[in-house]
Every structure is written in structure tokens, then in C-alpha cells.
Design a protein around this motif. Structure first.
Motif, PDB file in Angstrom:
ATOM      1  N   ASP A 101     -57.778 -20.672 -12.214  1.00 32.02           N
ATOM      2  CA  ASP A 101     -56.746 -19.794 -12.781  1.00 32.02           C
ATOM      3  C   ASP A 101     -57.258 -18.379 -13.009  1.00 32.02           C
ATOM      4  O   ASP A 101     -56.476 -17.442 -13.117  1.00 32.02           O
ATOM      5  CB  ASP A 101     -56.292 -20.342 -14.148  1.00 32.02           C
ATOM      6  N   ILE A 102     -58.560 -18.230 -13.148  1.00 29.12           N
ATOM      7  CA  ILE A 102     -59.104 -16.915 -13.520  1.00 29.12           C
ATOM      8  C   ILE A 102     -60.507 -16.770 -12.923  1.00 29.12           C
ATOM      9  O   ILE A 102     -61.308 -17.711 -12.964  1.00 29.12           O
ATOM     10  CB  ILE A 102     -59.097 -16.751 -15.071  1.00 29.12           C
ATOM     11  N   ASN A 153     -62.398  -6.822  -2.791  1.00 31.68           N
ATOM     12  CA  ASN A 153     -62.250  -7.991  -1.916  1.00 31.68           C
ATOM     13  C   ASN A 153     -61.552  -9.153  -2.603  1.00 31.68           C
ATOM     14  O   ASN A 153     -60.933  -9.979  -1.961  1.00 31.68           O
ATOM     15  CB  ASN A 153     -63.634  -8.507  -1.462  1.00 31.68           C
ATOM     16  N   TYR A 154     -61.732  -9.246  -3.927  1.00 37.86           N
ATOM     17  CA  TYR A 154     -61.223 -10.400  -4.671  1.00 37.86           C
ATOM     18  C   TYR A 154     -60.448  -9.934  -5.889  1.00 37.86           C
ATOM     19  O   TYR A 154     -60.679  -8.840  -6.398  1.00 37.86           O
ATOM     20  CB  TYR A 154     -62.385 -11.300  -5.153  1.00 37.86           C
ATOM     21  N   LYS A 155     -59.566 -10.814  -6.377  1.00 37.99           N
ATOM     22  CA  LYS A 155     -58.801 -10.501  -7.595  1.00 37.99           C
ATOM     23  C   LYS A 155     -59.657 -10.934  -8.788  1.00 37.99           C
ATOM     24  O   LYS A 155     -59.638 -12.080  -9.208  1.00 37.99           O
ATOM     25  CB  LYS A 155     -57.465 -11.257  -7.541  1.00 37.99           C
ATOM     26  N   ILE A 156     -60.452  -9.994  -9.285  1.00 39.93           N
ATOM     27  CA  ILE A 156     -61.373 -10.290 -10.390  1.00 39.93           C
ATOM     28  C   ILE A 156     -60.709  -9.838 -11.699  1.00 39.93           C
ATOM     29  O   ILE A 156     -60.319  -8.675 -11.832  1.00 39.93           O
ATOM     30  CB  ILE A 156     -62.706  -9.514 -10.224  1.00 39.93           C
ATOM     31  N   GLU A 157     -60.628 -10.753 -12.653  1.00 37.26           N
ATOM     32  CA  GLU A 157     -60.002 -10.425 -13.943  1.00 37.26           C
ATOM     33  C   GLU A 157     -60.863  -9.409 -14.715  1.00 37.26           C
ATOM     34  O   GLU A 157     -60.371  -8.413 -15.191  1.00 37.26           O
ATOM     35  CB  GLU A 157     -59.841 -11.715 -14.748  1.00 37.26           C
ATOM     36  N   PHE A 158     -62.158  -9.701 -14.810  1.00 35.23           N
ATOM     37  CA  PHE A 158     -63.070  -8.729 -15.432  1.00 35.23           C
ATOM     38  C   PHE A 158     -64.507  -8.958 -14.969  1.00 35.23           C
ATOM     39  O   PHE A 158     -64.849 -10.038 -14.488  1.00 35.23           O
ATOM     40  CB  PHE A 158     -63.000  -8.748 -16.968  1.00 35.23           C
ATOM     41  N   GLU A 176     -63.225   2.780 -10.586  1.00 38.26           N
ATOM     42  CA  GLU A 176     -62.796   1.924  -9.472  1.00 38.26           C
ATOM     43  C   GLU A 176     -62.153   0.634  -9.990  1.00 38.26           C
ATOM     44  O   GLU A 176     -61.212   0.130  -9.390  1.00 38.26           O
ATOM     45  CB  GLU A 176     -63.985   1.609  -8.554  1.00 38.26           C
ATOM     46  N   ALA A 177     -62.666   0.122 -11.102  1.00 34.78           N
ATOM     47  CA  ALA A 177     -62.089  -1.104 -11.691  1.00 34.78           C
ATOM     48  C   ALA A 177     -60.663  -0.837 -12.155  1.00 34.78           C
ATOM     49  O   ALA A 177     -59.770  -1.677 -11.974  1.00 34.78           O
ATOM     50  CB  ALA A 177     -62.958  -1.579 -12.857  1.00 34.78           C
ATOM     51  N   ALA A 178     -60.441   0.328 -12.733  1.00 38.15           N
ATOM     52  CA  ALA A 178     -59.097   0.685 -13.211  1.00 38.15           C
ATOM     53  C   ALA A 178     -58.096   0.673 -12.050  1.00 38.15           C
ATOM     54  O   ALA A 178     -56.968   0.211 -12.197  1.00 38.15           O
ATOM     55  CB  ALA A 178     -59.124   2.058 -13.869  1.00 38.15           C
ATOM     56  N   LYS A 179     -58.526   1.130 -10.882  1.00 38.99           N
ATOM     57  CA  LYS A 179     -57.625   1.204  -9.712  1.00 38.99           C
ATOM     58  C   LYS A 179     -57.131  -0.173  -9.284  1.00 38.99           C
ATOM     59  O   LYS A 179     -56.036  -0.300  -8.763  1.00 38.99           O
ATOM     60  CB  LYS A 179     -58.367   1.838  -8.513  1.00 38.99           C
ATOM     61  N   VAL A 180     -57.963  -1.208  -9.463  1.00 37.87           N
ATOM     62  CA  VAL A 180     -57.573  -2.547  -8.988  1.00 37.87           C
ATOM     63  C   VAL A 180     -57.223  -3.498 -10.147  1.00 37.87           C
ATOM     64  O   VAL A 180     -57.019  -4.694  -9.935  1.00 37.87           O
ATOM     65  CB  VAL A 180     -58.684  -3.184  -8.108  1.00 37.87           C
ATOM     66  N   GLY A 181     -57.168  -2.970 -11.357  1.00 36.60           N
ATOM     67  CA  GLY A 181     -56.744  -3.795 -12.505  1.00 36.60           C
ATOM     68  C   GLY A 181     -57.805  -4.754 -13.010  1.00 36.60           C
ATOM     69  O   GLY A 181     -57.499  -5.736 -13.672  1.00 36.60           O
ATOM     70  N   THR A 182     -59.068  -4.478 -12.691  1.00 38.78           N
ATOM     71  CA  THR A 182     -60.170  -5.310 -13.210  1.00 38.78           C
ATOM     72  C   THR A 182     -60.671  -4.692 -14.516  1.00 38.78           C
ATOM     73  O   THR A 182     -60.877  -3.477 -14.588  1.00 38.78           O
ATOM     74  CB  THR A 182     -61.328  -5.357 -12.183  1.00 38.78           C
ATOM     75  N   ALA A 183     -60.835  -5.520 -15.544  1.00 40.91           N
ATOM     76  CA  ALA A 183     -61.314  -5.008 -16.830  1.00 40.91           C
ATOM     77  C   ALA A 183     -62.841  -5.110 -16.906  1.00 40.91           C
ATOM     78  O   ALA A 183     -63.465  -5.762 -16.064  1.00 40.91           O
ATOM     79  CB  ALA A 183     -60.684  -5.803 -17.967  1.00 40.91           C
TER      80      ALA A 183
END
Ligand code: ZN
Ligand code: ZN
Length: 245
Positions: A101-102, A153-158, A176-183
Motif C-alpha cells: 500500500d505504501i 521512477n517510482y511512486k515513493i511516499e517519502f 525535486e521531491a516536491a515536484k513528484v509529491g514525495t515527502a
């Protein structure tokens, strides 16, 4: 101010001391609404979860979700994946991604690198750079680039404890994390993000999370250390995803 969920906890499936149930029961005791079980990715040759354990963890968590739904808690299956190469590879394949899930991403020693070159920089260069200044700047640059590639490359939560073990350019990573929604995680067990790093990262539009990184059930939900550093850095608490004010 309330902690909604603890999204970084370990169990006996890697090197934690408690079972999934133990962590969940502690989370309920601490009043959390969500808990993620995120043991180490399979690439870690000491602590990694065996690939064949994921279906078992999935089944166990699905059952516990049914059992504990009346208590108002949701249990997530996740993994703290390892960065394994400078091309942004990680130790989780699509088949595993579909079972969880995460997805969290961290840098750890003791991981099988993708290539010999990756092994040199990641597992010899990084520890060496702590004592020898030679090549430090270059390592920071390639470590940062590897993380940026992975989050694209991947949907990383944080990213867990960014800057711990492998130094990174925290401002670039935050941007760069802000651009892809990674915390970025402020981890209670590790000193990263440090107060200094939080101050730099918060100049960018990135979100933060606070987590216990509990390896014992009793530590689940204990994020005081993270909050202390966040406050010292004057980070507005609204920017922390798992805190409600
Ligand atoms: Zn970690
Ligand atoms: Zn961890």
C-alpha cells in the motif's frame, strides 16, 4: 496537535522485535488512525524481508484490518525499499509493488548493489567520505541524483532519514521531491533530517512526515524527537503530512 499515523515501523519480518499485531495494538493504545508496517526491502542481506514473506504479510494485515476496523485503525503494508544503484534502482520489483500500500525509500549499508560501480560509491565511497574529504562533493552530487532518479521512477511516499549514511544536497532533493509529491522524513530514531537540514528543505515546497522508525512495539507512535527538531527549525506544523493541528 495530533499524530494521525506512524508510517515507518518494523517487525520480526526484518529486525524488529514485535509482530505486526504487537505494533497495531500499540498504535491503538497511542490513539493513531493509521499504521504502516514497513520492513526493510529484500536487497538488504541481513535485515531484508524475504520476498516470499510479502504474501504472508499481506494476508496477515488484511485479516487484522477486518479485526481492528471497529477500533478505527487502518493498517497499511509497506516496505522501506533500498536504493541499490546510481541509476535510481531500488530492491522492489513491480510484482512486489502491486502487493503493498505504501512505498518508502532509504539508503542503508548492507545492501547488494546493482553493479560493482554502484557498490564502490555507495558502500565504500560513502562511509570513507566521512573520514576523508576526497571526493565528498562528487559523492553528494551522485547520491542526490540517484535519489532524484528513484523518486521519478517510482511512486515513493517519502524518503526515510534523508542524509543519513549517504550525504545528499538537501535543497536539491527537497525541490525535486516536491515536484513528484514525495515527502521527506524527520525520523525519531536517526538524527536526520537534522534541524539544519529541515531549515534548508523547508525553503522548497516539499512536505514532511514524522515517524518513529520503531523497532520495538513500545516505540510505535513515539515521534517526540522528530517534533522537537521540527519546532527548533521553526517548521510550520501544517507542512507535516501526518500531523493535524
Ligand atoms: Zn532506515
Ligand atoms: Zn526503518
Amino acid at each position: 496537535m495530533n499524530l494521525i499515523g506512524d508510517y515507518h515501523t518494523h517487525t520480526i519480518y526484518s529486525h524488529g522485535t514485535g509482530t505486526i499485531r504487537d505494533n497495531v495494538e500499540e498504535a491503538i493504545k497511542k490513539g493513531l488512525k493509521e499504521i504502516a508496517i514497513c520492513d526493510h526491502g529484500p536487497g538488504h542481506y541481513l535485515y531484508g524481508v524475504k520476498k516470499k514473506s510479502f504474501p504472508l504479510m499481506r494476508e496477515e494485515i488484511d485479516k487484522l484490518n477486518e479485526e481492528f476496523a471497529p477500533k478505527g485503525i487502518k493498517i497499511l503494508l509497506g516496505v522501506e525499499a533500498n536504493l541499490t544503484g546510481y541509476d535510481g534502482s531500488i530492491d522492489i520489483d513491480d510484482k512486489l509493488i502491486n502487493q503493498i500500500d505504501i512505498l518508502l525509500l532509504g539508503y542503508h549499508y548492507g545492501v547488494t548493489p546493482r553493479t560493482i560501480f554502484d557498490g564502490f560509491g555507495m558502500y565504500i565511497g560513502n562511509p570513507l567520505s566521512k573520514v576523508l574529504p576526497i571526493g565528498r562533493e562528487r559523492l553528494i552530487e551522485i547520491n542526490t541524483r540517484a535519489f532524484v532518479k528513484a523518486i521519478n521512477n517510482y511512486k515513493i511516499e517519502f524518503i526515510t532519514h534523508p542524509g543519513s549514511k549517504a550525504k545528499v544536497d538537501i535543497q536539491t532533493l527537497a525541490r525535486e521531491a516536491a515536484k513528484v509529491g514525495t515527502a521527506l522524513e524527520i525520523n525519531s530514531k536517526h538524527s536526520q533530517l537534522s534541524v539544519e537540514s529541515i531549515k534548508i528543505a523547508m525553503k522548497e515546497n516539499v512536505d514532511f512526515v514524522v515517524n518513529s522508525d520503531a523497532h520495538r512495539p513500545e516505540d510505535v507512535g513515539n515521534v517526540e524527537e522528530s517534533l522537537k527538531r521540527a519546532k527548533e527549525a521553526n517548521l510550520p506544523l501544517e507542512r507535516i503530512r501526518n500531523i493535524r493541528i
